[in-house]
Design an enzyme around this catalytic site. Structure first.
Site, PDB file in Angstrom:
ATOM      1  CG  HIS A 263      -1.820   1.171   1.266  1.00 21.15           C
ATOM      2  ND1 HIS A 263      -3.132   1.112   0.864  1.00 21.15           N
ATOM      3  CD2 HIS A 263      -1.618   2.459   1.632  1.00 21.15           C
ATOM      4  CE1 HIS A 263      -3.691   2.293   0.982  1.00 21.15           C
ATOM      5  NE2 HIS A 263      -2.795   3.131   1.446  1.00 21.15           N
ATOM      6  CB  CYS A 264       2.180   3.300  -2.599  1.00 19.38           C
ATOM      7  SG  CYS A 264       3.430   4.565  -2.823  1.00 19.38           S
ATOM      8  N   PRO A 265       1.352   5.100   0.356  1.00 19.88           N
ATOM      9  CG  PRO A 265       2.437   5.809   2.283  1.00 19.88           C
ATOM     10  CD  PRO A 265       2.352   4.693   1.337  1.00 19.88           C
TER      11      PRO A 265
END
Lengths: 395, 158
Positions: free
Chosen positions: A167-169
């Protein structure tokens, strides 16, 4: 207070479980926290604007006009890849509907046999053989499915994602099967853009300093300092990330698998998905087929809205319904809330004659709220040996 | 018990849903979309094994065609990358074309083979490409407890 059920058409994205936000009537799908994504956008657009404002006029005249042109092309490509990564469905697996979940539960119960009282049942794992390697499929208690190989549950978005990478913020979304190639091209093109801007900043400062002196140059183009600062820090992180993902790509691995060490070590299974050929692995991910989204976010579905029956006040929320029946029909209205309407398209007025008939009919198999069949209670993670031990670890 | 229905319309209006069978994915060749051709025991009295296997094999072939990595997929991928994937706003991908073919095929199979036997196949894409859902319908007029009991005995016998 009694209520009348009024059906209205909604888009399927409004009914999707999970913690995603949707924009443009379901066309855009992102995670809930978007703050860091706005920062990414601001940094890219801001730095490039400074470059176009301060450096490009000088370089176009003194070096070549192709420099700003190439910068614009690269900038647009970076933006396109970023928006594509952020806004697309990463490969979310929809949760199992009631019947499928029950079917799986019954299969598990049959496979476990009789568990003695007081003992916890064995962990829910299915073994499959992929290219002569045994791969374990884990059961997801939230989505009520056995996760396909390489899928993982993202706790931030509360969805199972196929070929889950991470999950890439920074992009405000998960990176999975459907948007991994866009993510990779984003990091690659951003690395190129950062190196490009950094190089030409230095070139520009050097060229101008020869004529005017170093301090005067900085006074004339203050944006350069900011750009160099941003590019310097971005370079290390983004180029490093691109290198890391190129390594993963060549081995056909995901970040998730790399972190968990799924295929590393002598005693563990070798990666069954790798073609053992770097070019083949890269081509499969980057030039493979574009998988469709299975979510059907913009499809239409029915929703029942309870509208409270006051006196003769008409309902204002639903546009397709007839006026609320008066108090003389209050008894029928009470009956309506208990017996489900069978054909969903009927308005309450049409449903009145069929109230007697509906009591005899079985409830219709509606997708939203199907009647619960007589099934074993769906298990919780605490009942499992493995998940109770791994309770603190992420999915 | 022979439950005869003439078309899909009649199936939906005069029959009641008795049970659902889920054909799972076959992961033996990796993560490509492929379904198991194992014949579910609940369908033994309803449809011939060969018909069922033909349907699943054809679906598997369609999915293999959609996910094939070869010259055409490379060309599509490179062309799309060169246009920053904007070309997908106007062009349909190969996968989407095959999905339309699959939808047509399932519709045709339902009309010709499954509805006359009181069964209905749901397109796997509506179930996240995880399962092929086959709904078993029972004629409302009949004492339809046989299908329910056979499913219970089928699951415990596994």
């Amino acid at each position: 207070m009694s209520a009348v059920m009024i059906t209205r058409k909604v888009r399927k994205w409004e009914k999707l479980p999970g913690k995603n936000t949707f924009c443009c009537d379901g066309r855009v799908m992102m995670a809930r926290q978007k703050g860091v994504f706005y920062l990414t956008l601001f940094l890219i657009v801001g730095t490039c604007s400074l470059f176009f404002a301060f450096e490009c006029p000088y370089l176009a005249v003194h070096l070549s006009p192709t420099i700003p042109v190439f910068a614009i092309v690269l900038f647009l490509f970076v933006l396109a890849m970023l928006l594509r990564t952020s806004f697309s469905d990463p490969g979310v697996l929809p949760r199992a509907l009631q019947e499928e979940a029950t079917f799986i539960e019954m299969e598990i119960e049959a496979a476990n046999g009789n568990v003695p009282a007081g003992q916890r049942p064995p962990p829910r794992i299915r073994n499959v053989q992929i290219n002569n390697q045994i791969v374990k499929l884990k059961y997801c208690y939230t989505c009520k499915i056995f996760r396909p190989p390489r899928a993982s549950h993202c706790s931030i978005c509360d969805n199972c994602v196929d070929r889950f990478d991470h999950h890439c913020p920074w992009v405000g979304n998960c990176v999975g099967k459907r948007n991994y190639r866009y993510f990779y091209l984003f990091t690659l093109s951003l690395s190129l853009l950062t190196i490009y801007i950094f190089t030409f900043d230095i070139v520009h400062v050097v060229m101008r300093s020869v004529d005017n002196g170093f301090l005067n140059t900085l006074k004339e183009t203050p944006g350069t300092v900011l750009e160099v600062l941003v590019c310097f820090f971005t370079l290390w992180s983004v180029v490093g990330l691109t290198g890391f993902h190129t390594y993963l790509l060549s081995l056909n691995q995901t970040t998730n698998e790399d972190i968990k060490g799924s295929w590393s070590g002598k005693n563990r299974v070798q990666n069954p998905y790798s073609h053992k050929n770097i070019i083949k692995n890269c081509c499969e991910v980057l030039c493979g087929p574009t998988y469709p989204s299975v979510l059907d976010r913009r499809g239409l579905t029915q929703e029942d809205l309870p509208v409270p029956v006051a006196s003769a006040a008409p309902s204002s929320s639903s546009s397709s319904s007839s006026p609320v029946p008066q108090t003389t029909h209050a008894v029928l209205c009470l009956q309506k809330t208990k017996a489900p309407l069978i054909p969903n398209k009927r308005t309450p007025d049409d449903a009145k004659p069929s109230i007697a008939a509906s009591a005899q009919k079985s409830p219709s198999p509606k997708e939203e709220n199907p009647p619960a069949p007589k099934a074993p209670p769906l298990a919780s993670p605490e009942m499992d040996v493995e998940t109770s031990i791994n309770k603190d670890k992420t999915h | 018990m022979a439950t005869e229905f003439h078309n899909l319309q009649e199936l939906r209006h005069s029959a009641s849903l008795a049970n659902k069978v889920f054909v799972q994915r076959d992961y033996s060749e990796g993560t490509t979309c492929k379904f198991q051709t194992k014949f579910p025991s609940e369908l033994e009295s309803r449809i011939e094994r060969t018909l069922f296997e033909d349907t699943v094999k054809t679906l598997n072939n369609y999915y293999a065609e959609a996910e094939k990595i070869g010259g055409q997929s490379y060309l599509e991928g490179c062309l799309a990358c060169a246009t920053a994937y904007l070309i997908f706003l106007c062009m349909e991908t190969r996968y989407e074309k095959v999905l339309k073919k699959i939808a047509k095929y399932i519709q045709e199979q339902n009309e010709k083979v499954y509805a006359p036997r009181g069964l209905l196949i749901t397109d796997p894409i509506e179930r996240g490409m995880r399962v092929i859902e086959i709904s078993i319908y029972e004629d409302r007029g009949s004492s339809g407890s046989s299908s329910g009991s056979s499913s219970v005995s089928g699951s415990t016998a596994r």
